[in-house]
Scaffold this active site. Structure first.
Site, short mmCIF file in Angstrom:
data_model
loop_
_atom_site.label_atom_id
_atom_site.label_comp_id
_atom_site.label_asym_id
_atom_site.label_seq_id
_atom_site.Cartn_x
_atom_site.Cartn_y
_atom_site.Cartn_z
N GLU A 1 0.82 -1.21 0.00
CA GLU A 1 0.00 0.00 0.00
C GLU A 1 0.85 1.26 0.00
OE1 GLU A 1 -2.42 -0.44 3.43
OE2 GLU A 1 -0.95 0.41 4.80
N HIS B 1 3.66 1.79 -2.03
CA HIS B 1 4.16 2.11 -3.37
C HIS B 1 3.25 1.58 -4.47
CE1 HIS B 1 7.68 1.84 -0.61
NE2 HIS B 1 8.02 2.96 -1.22
N CYS C 1 9.04 -3.21 -4.25
CA CYS C 1 9.46 -1.87 -3.85
C CYS C 1 10.85 -1.91 -3.20
CB CYS C 1 8.43 -1.21 -2.93
SG CYS C 1 8.10 -2.08 -1.40
ZN LIG Z 1 6.33 -0.81 -0.73
#
Ligand SMILES: [Zn+2]
Length: 224
Positions: free
Chosen positions: A114, A116, A184
């Protein structure tokens, strides 16, 4: 003890209807291309702007349909919001005296962080000790999918799966271990391509060292 490998059974697009899942036992694979067109258009209009902001030409051929595709993809990737995971379990709960550990391991997990909105993915290993009721084995991977197909953090995903099984099935204990790679982390930020994040959550009998060790031994054992 019974053990099974979970497949990623959930391939359906489910905007709002739980009943679409009820055919799953026969089919095992259900693909429904069903989108909320209004939301697709809304997301698409924003993505056109985003393409421009990135310096792209949203009108070049390869990108013409991209905003709409992204709108559909995002709806699919977040369709867990439209499904009640407790209902998924309740749809296949059976009274049974079996009271040994039931382990479902290697359940594929595909979710999106939530922070990236980039994917994280890996495996979940889940066990419970029945206390009067068992649940159809395919429902465990299904519950994983319902929570994974939302914007998530791995820690909350782990706890939500544990709590859903505990509160609905009321077993003598639940164990959840999830191992995921986060895009991420791999593609940006620290760029650690091979790091795996492990989270775990336990209730009841699994808070006991011996039971928990037994579970951990089972999920690390190879069947070969
Ligand atoms: Zn992330």
């Amino acid at each position: 003890m019974s053990s099974t490998s979970g497949n990623n059974l959930l391939q359906s697009k489910n905007m709002s209807k739980l009943h679409q899942f009820e055919d799953e036992e026969q089919e095992g694979y259900l693909k429904i291309d069903q989108y909320n067109q209004k939301n697709v258009e809304r997301i698409a209009s924003h993505y056109k702007d985003i393409l421009s902001a990135l310096g792209e030409d949203p009108n070049r051929e390869g990108l013409l349909k991209t905003p709409e595709r992204v709108g559909k993809a995002l709806q699919f990737l977040t369709h867990g919001y439209d499904v009640n995971p407790a209902e998924v379990l309740r749809s296949a709960m059976f009274e049974e005296e079996y009271s040994q550990m039931v382990v479902v391991k290697d359940i594929e997990v595909y979710s999106m962080c939530e922070h990236h909105m980039l994917p994280f993915f890996g495996k979940a290993h889940i066990a419970y000790i029945p206390n009067g009721h068992i649940v159809g084995l395919s429902k465990i991977p299904r519950v994983v999918d319902v929570f994974a197909r939302r914007l998530q953090v791995q820690e909350r995903l782990t706890n939500e799966i544990r709590d859903c099984i505990q509160d609905t099935l009321k077993p003598a204990g639940v164990a959840v271990v999830i191992e995921c790679k986060h895009m991420c982390m791999a593609m940006r930020g620290v760029q650690k391509q091979n790091s795996v994040t492990t989270t775990s959550a336990f209730t009841g009998a699994f808070q006991n060292d011996v039971t928990r060790s037994e579970f951990l031994r089972l999920i690390t054992a190879s069947l070969d």
